[in-house]
Design a protein around this motif. Structure first.
Motif, PDB file in Angstrom:
ATOM      1  N   HIS A  72       0.966  -1.236   0.102  1.00 26.87           N
ATOM      2  CA  HIS A  72      -0.201   0.071   0.108  1.00 26.87           C
ATOM      3  C   HIS A  72       0.669   1.240  -0.078  1.00 26.87           C
ATOM      4  O   HIS A  72       1.621   1.476   1.019  1.00 26.87           O
ATOM      5  CB  HIS A  72      -0.910   0.100   1.095  1.00 26.87           C
ATOM      6  N   HIS A  74       1.336   5.437  -2.168  1.00 26.57           N
ATOM      7  CA  HIS A  74       0.742   6.371  -3.096  1.00 26.57           C
ATOM      8  C   HIS A  74       1.910   6.981  -3.768  1.00 26.57           C
ATOM      9  O   HIS A  74       2.498   7.635  -3.341  1.00 26.57           O
ATOM     10  CB  HIS A  74      -0.216   7.304  -2.270  1.00 26.57           C
ATOM     11  N   HIS A 227      -8.786   2.108   1.421  1.00 27.20           N
ATOM     12  CA  HIS A 227      -8.629   2.385   3.018  1.00 27.20           C
ATOM     13  C   HIS A 227      -9.855   1.999   4.028  1.00 27.20           C
ATOM     14  O   HIS A 227     -10.877   2.201   3.377  1.00 27.20           O
ATOM     15  CB  HIS A 227      -8.446   3.747   3.238  1.00 27.20           C
ATOM     16  N   HIS A 266      -4.772  -0.243   6.670  1.00 26.24           N
ATOM     17  CA  HIS A 266      -4.988   0.102   7.909  1.00 26.24           C
ATOM     18  C   HIS A 266      -5.881  -0.577   9.093  1.00 26.24           C
ATOM     19  O   HIS A 266      -5.163  -1.210   9.716  1.00 26.24           O
ATOM     20  CB  HIS A 266      -5.505   1.600   8.047  1.00 26.24           C
ATOM     21  N   ASP A 317       2.547   3.109   3.122  1.00 20.00           N
ATOM     22  CA  ASP A 317       1.582   3.912   3.097  1.00 20.00           C
ATOM     23  C   ASP A 317       2.130   5.471   2.755  1.00 20.00           C
ATOM     24  O   ASP A 317       1.902   6.493   3.459  1.00 20.00           O
ATOM     25  CB  ASP A 317       0.716   4.243   4.243  1.00 20.00           C
TER      26      ASP A 317
HETATM   27 ZN   LIG Z   1      -3.214   4.937   1.872  1.00 17.64          ZN
END
Ligand SMILES: [Zn+2]
Length: 427
Positions: A72, A74, A227, A266, A317
């Motif tokens: 995960h 971005h 998420h 998460h 993340d």
């Molecule tokens: Zn994220």
């Protein structure tokens, strides 16, 4: 550049996650042919079989391990990594959305995509599950850049038709059409895969979530990423945005977005009922310890998730997380687990970022360890990257302890070399 080679080194990889098993070769040889693992074994065995060890690249001080997997991250958020002082919802509005808006510019998006992938490789991450932005073109150029580097990457255009900044909004139908065009162009193209990517339930309308579920049904071997239950204000807010849902997971579950192809970041504040359904549906949890501490979201309970039979992998993340390095992310994971009364062992840690991550993503037939025929994504870890590490490793009496030192003290400095499909990458 050659995609074949023979590497003689100390070699460590996970051979099974359940039960946890690993293989360590104090003096091993990894043989790579045409980008794939052709053979692996002790150097003396190779020599006895008539193999001339002199042809190997010999790195006796390094530890050769499979490339790391980040489930995960971005791509546009390198631009906001290390942004001060906010929790999730404010952090998105203040830092993230304005940064992602810059990706409307295709040239900016293209150069940023290359910078992002180089940063992953510099950190030893050879595979990742990636959120691009809500822009079709910016996502397209990210795939283009990953194809150029021959990386095994899974990514998706963010679906987000409400409650963000209007310049980042797509539309329910338009976002799905863009996703389908990207699936047709990139999913299964070389080593690439597509993930249908609703940012999170709060920023997608019921219509968009419904269409996303239908799109996955049409292309069932795509992935889903989103998420869930990161922050308590977010959990409350999602229920306000979608008053018809029974709980947060229901906002995805009722639209067919929770299954074993779905990776949710998460999962900190899931209820017992949500965890049970999450496990029964086979969904995957991405543990993001650095992000969870940096944004002040909460402490992931790995022991509880294991007890609930939920599949867990590890994720940076970035930009909520503060490093792309999976070694640093493991250091944070260890500390979060300690605070929850669980000690994350070094081989379990290595499994999380290699074979375990591959299994979570259903790509363990391709990557994750050095089984013959798998793609040769690997790293040369330097345990002597700093004076402190070198001194501490000097007192190590096992490879488990040595890896624990690297995951506790280490980062990009330990990555002496990264190989993608047998080819050494230059960054
Ligand atoms: Zn994220």
């Amino acid at each position: 550049m050659s995609r074949s080679g023979a590497y003689r080194s100390r070699i460590l990889h996970i051979t099974s996650t359940d039960p946890l098993k690993y293989e360590y070769l104090e003096d091993g040889v990894l043989l790579v042919e045409d980008g794939k693992v052709a053979d692996l074994g002790a150097a003396e065995q190779f020599e006895r079989a008539g193999f001339a060890l002199g042809q190997c690249q010999h790195e006796p001080d390094y530890l050769l391990v499979p490339g790391f997997i980040d489930t995960h991250v971005h791509s546009p958020q390198l631009d906001v990594i290390a942004s001060y002082g906010e929790q999730l919802l404010e952090w998105l509005n203040k830092y993230t959305f304005p940064a992602e808006a810059r990706y409307a510019d295709e040239t900016y998006a293209a150069t940023s995509a290359v910078a992002f992938l180089n940063s992953l490789l510099e950190a030893g991450t050879t595979t990742a599950l990636v959120f691009a932005t809500s822009h079709h073109k910016a996502t397209d150029v990210l795939f283009e850049a990953a194809r150029e580097k021959n990386m095994r990457l899974i990514a998706g255009k963010v679906l987000m038709d409400q409650n963000a900044t209007t310049e980042l909004h797509d539309t329910a139908v338009g976002g799905i059409q863009d996703s389908e065009a990207l699936i047709n162009k990139w999913h299964g193209n070389g080593r690439l895969g597509y993930a249908i990517t609703p940012r999170f339930a709060g920023t997608s309308s019921v219509e968009q979530l419904t269409l996303a579920g239908e799109l996955h049904q049409k292309y069932p071997d795509t992935w889903i990423q989103s998420h869930i239950s990161e922050n308590l204000d977010e959990v409350r807010w999602v229920k306000e945005v979608h008053p018809h849902i029974s709980d947060y997971l229901d906002a995805y579950e009722r639209y067919g977005l929770v299954n074993d192809r779905a990776v949710f970041a998460h999962c900190i504040h899931l209820t017992a009922s949500e965890r049970k359904r999450f496990a029964d549906l086979g969904a995957r949890a991405a543990f993001c310890p650095s992000s969870n501490m940096f944004i002040g979201s909460g402490l992931f309970d790995l022991a509880q998730m294991k007890e609930d039979r939920i599949d867990v992998s590890l994720a940076s993340d970035v930009g909520g997380g503060t490093s792309l390095s999976m070694l640093r992310t493991l250091a944070d994971a260890y500390k979060v687990c300690q605070l929850k009364g669980y000690s994350l062992g070094p081989m379990e840690a290595l499994a999380l970022v290699t074979l375990g991550g591959a299994e979570s993503l259903h790509i363990d037939q391709f990557v994750g360890n050095f089984e013959k025929g798998k793609e040769a994504d690997f790293l040369m870890l330097n345990p002597n990257a700093t004076n402190v590490m070198s001194r501490r490793v000097g007192f190590s009496d096992s490879v488990e302890d040595e890896f624990f030192v690297m995951m506790t003290l280490g980062d990009e400095r330990n990555i002496a070399a990264t190989y993608v499909a047998g080819e050494k990458v230059s960054i």
